[in-house]
Write a protein that holds these residues in place. Structure first.
Motif, PDB file in Angstrom:
ATOM      1  N   GLY A   1       3.533  20.779  15.284  1.00  0.00           N
ATOM      2  CA  GLY A   1       2.148  20.473  15.622  1.00  0.00           C
ATOM      3  C   GLY A   1       1.156  20.554  14.484  1.00  0.00           C
ATOM      4  O   GLY A   1      -0.043  20.401  14.703  1.00  0.00           O
ATOM      5  N   SER A   2       1.630  20.775  13.262  1.00  0.00           N
ATOM      6  CA  SER A   2       0.728  20.845  12.106  1.00  0.00           C
ATOM      7  C   SER A   2       1.254  19.976  10.971  1.00  0.00           C
ATOM      8  O   SER A   2       2.450  19.963  10.694  1.00  0.00           O
ATOM      9  CB  SER A   2       0.603  22.284  11.600  1.00  0.00           C
ATOM     10  OG  SER A   2       0.015  23.096  12.577  1.00  0.00           O
ATOM     11  N   MET A   3       0.342  19.252  10.321  1.00  0.00           N
ATOM     12  CA  MET A   3       0.705  18.468   9.154  1.00  0.00           C
ATOM     13  C   MET A   3       0.792  19.443   7.987  1.00  0.00           C
ATOM     14  O   MET A   3      -0.222  19.988   7.545  1.00  0.00           O
ATOM     15  CB  MET A   3      -0.351  17.393   8.900  1.00  0.00           C
ATOM     16  CG  MET A   3       0.103  16.324   7.959  1.00  0.00           C
ATOM     17  SD  MET A   3      -1.134  15.023   7.660  1.00  0.00           S
ATOM     18  CE  MET A   3      -1.826  14.722   9.264  1.00  0.00           C
TER      19      MET A   3
ATOM     20  N   GLU B   1       0.833  -1.210   0.000  1.00  0.00           N
ATOM     21  CA  GLU B   1       0.000   0.000   0.000  1.00  0.00           C
ATOM     22  C   GLU B   1       0.863   1.253   0.000  1.00  0.00           C
ATOM     23  O   GLU B   1       0.578   2.216  -0.708  1.00  0.00           O
ATOM     24  CB  GLU B   1      -0.904   0.028   1.232  1.00  0.00           C
ATOM     25  CG  GLU B   1      -2.036  -0.960   1.209  1.00  0.00           C
ATOM     26  CD  GLU B   1      -2.838  -0.881   2.498  1.00  0.00           C
ATOM     27  OE1 GLU B   1      -3.466   0.175   2.727  1.00  0.00           O
ATOM     28  OE2 GLU B   1      -2.813  -1.859   3.261  1.00  0.00           O
ATOM     29  N   VAL B   2       1.904   1.231   0.811  1.00  0.00           N
ATOM     30  CA  VAL B   2       2.788   2.390   0.913  1.00  0.00           C
ATOM     31  C   VAL B   2       3.479   2.646  -0.425  1.00  0.00           C
ATOM     32  O   VAL B   2       3.578   3.792  -0.880  1.00  0.00           O
ATOM     33  CB  VAL B   2       3.828   2.188   2.044  1.00  0.00           C
ATOM     34  CG1 VAL B   2       4.900   3.261   1.999  1.00  0.00           C
ATOM     35  CG2 VAL B   2       3.139   2.168   3.401  1.00  0.00           C
TER      36      VAL B   2
ATOM     37  N   LEU C   1      -2.022   6.839   7.569  1.00  0.00           N
ATOM     38  CA  LEU C   1      -3.045   7.842   7.334  1.00  0.00           C
ATOM     39  C   LEU C   1      -3.886   7.359   6.160  1.00  0.00           C
ATOM     40  O   LEU C   1      -3.371   7.171   5.052  1.00  0.00           O
ATOM     41  CB  LEU C   1      -2.386   9.190   7.009  1.00  0.00           C
ATOM     42  CG  LEU C   1      -3.268  10.388   6.799  1.00  0.00           C
ATOM     43  CD1 LEU C   1      -4.023  10.726   8.076  1.00  0.00           C
ATOM     44  CD2 LEU C   1      -2.431  11.588   6.370  1.00  0.00           C
ATOM     45  N   ASP C   2      -5.171   7.122   6.402  1.00  0.00           N
ATOM     46  CA  ASP C   2      -6.058   6.709   5.314  1.00  0.00           C
ATOM     47  C   ASP C   2      -6.188   7.838   4.308  1.00  0.00           C
ATOM     48  O   ASP C   2      -6.177   9.020   4.668  1.00  0.00           O
ATOM     49  CB  ASP C   2      -7.438   6.345   5.864  1.00  0.00           C
ATOM     50  CG  ASP C   2      -7.412   5.059   6.685  1.00  0.00           C
ATOM     51  OD1 ASP C   2      -6.616   4.162   6.348  1.00  0.00           O
ATOM     52  OD2 ASP C   2      -8.166   4.974   7.666  1.00  0.00           O
TER      53      ASP C   2
ATOM     54  N   TYR D   1       3.727  11.953   5.518  1.00  0.00           N
ATOM     55  CA  TYR D   1       3.130  13.255   5.824  1.00  0.00           C
ATOM     56  C   TYR D   1       3.852  13.813   7.036  1.00  0.00           C
ATOM     57  O   TYR D   1       3.747  13.270   8.127  1.00  0.00           O
ATOM     58  CB  TYR D   1       1.630  13.098   6.095  1.00  0.00           C
ATOM     59  CG  TYR D   1       0.829  12.892   4.842  1.00  0.00           C
ATOM     60  CD1 TYR D   1       0.055  13.920   4.304  1.00  0.00           C
ATOM     61  CD2 TYR D   1       0.846  11.679   4.167  1.00  0.00           C
ATOM     62  CE1 TYR D   1      -0.672  13.741   3.135  1.00  0.00           C
ATOM     63  CE2 TYR D   1       0.114  11.488   3.002  1.00  0.00           C
ATOM     64  CZ  TYR D   1      -0.631  12.520   2.495  1.00  0.00           C
ATOM     65  OH  TYR D   1      -1.355  12.343   1.342  1.00  0.00           O
ATOM     66  N   TRP D   2       4.621  14.883   6.830  1.00  0.00           N
ATOM     67  CA  TRP D   2       5.445  15.458   7.881  1.00  0.00           C
ATOM     68  C   TRP D   2       4.641  16.408   8.758  1.00  0.00           C
ATOM     69  O   TRP D   2       3.967  17.305   8.254  1.00  0.00           O
ATOM     70  CB  TRP D   2       6.629  16.202   7.287  1.00  0.00           C
ATOM     71  CG  TRP D   2       7.625  15.319   6.608  1.00  0.00           C
ATOM     72  CD1 TRP D   2       7.825  15.191   5.261  1.00  0.00           C
ATOM     73  CD2 TRP D   2       8.565  14.444   7.232  1.00  0.00           C
ATOM     74  NE1 TRP D   2       8.825  14.290   5.013  1.00  0.00           N
ATOM     75  CE2 TRP D   2       9.302  13.812   6.215  1.00  0.00           C
ATOM     76  CE3 TRP D   2       8.854  14.122   8.563  1.00  0.00           C
ATOM     77  CZ2 TRP D   2      10.310  12.890   6.474  1.00  0.00           C
ATOM     78  CZ3 TRP D   2       9.862  13.203   8.817  1.00  0.00           C
ATOM     79  CH2 TRP D   2      10.577  12.604   7.788  1.00  0.00           C
TER      80      TRP D   2
END
Length: 136
Positions: free
Chosen positions: A53-55, A40-41, A101-102, A48-49
């Protein structure tokens, strides 16, 4: 999802990775365990970095290889595309390690500068700060 520990912003991540790619190719992120969902990967997956505190940015995973850390211990390495894709930022609660992460839960890629009226005239430092605050 993976925390970018010690990284201030996307430009800092870009600079750190550019140096690392030159001194220790290929560009990769080492992890203790190989992903269980390998196929899948590798089928278009990205890391996703999470920065402060924020993607904020994603990066395509090109391959997963066996690797060795600097101290000689075995690990897996996610071979990364050097291109960073800014995201429509989203705050993320603190977590340890990395998480799958879906696709439905992934934030959208950020629109190009020409798609947002007036964004291209803002100073780069202000744009970075607004992205870090998930306001762009």
């Amino acid at each position: 999802m993976k925390l970018a520990v010690g990284v201030r912003d996307i430009e800092d991540l870009r600079a750190w990775q550019a140096e690392r790619a030159l001194t220790h190719p290929p560009l990769r992120h080492r992890t203790r365990m190989a992903p269980r969902r390998r196929e899948e990967v590798l089928d278009g997956g990205s890391i996703y970095w999470v920065i402060n505190g924020s993607m904020l940015v994603r990066q395509r995973i090109l391959d997963i290889i066996e690797d060795t850390r600097d101290d000689g211990t075995a690990c897996a390495a996610l071979v990364l595309d050097p291109g960073l894709v800014p995201l429509e930022g989203r705050p993320v609660r603190a977590f340890q390690g990395w998480r799958y992460l879906d696709a439905d839960d992934a934030p959208a890629d950020q629109k190009g500068p020409g798609e947002v009226s007036g964004l291209d005239v803002l100073p780069a430092a202000l744009r970075r700060e607004l992205r870090a605050l998930c306001l762009l």
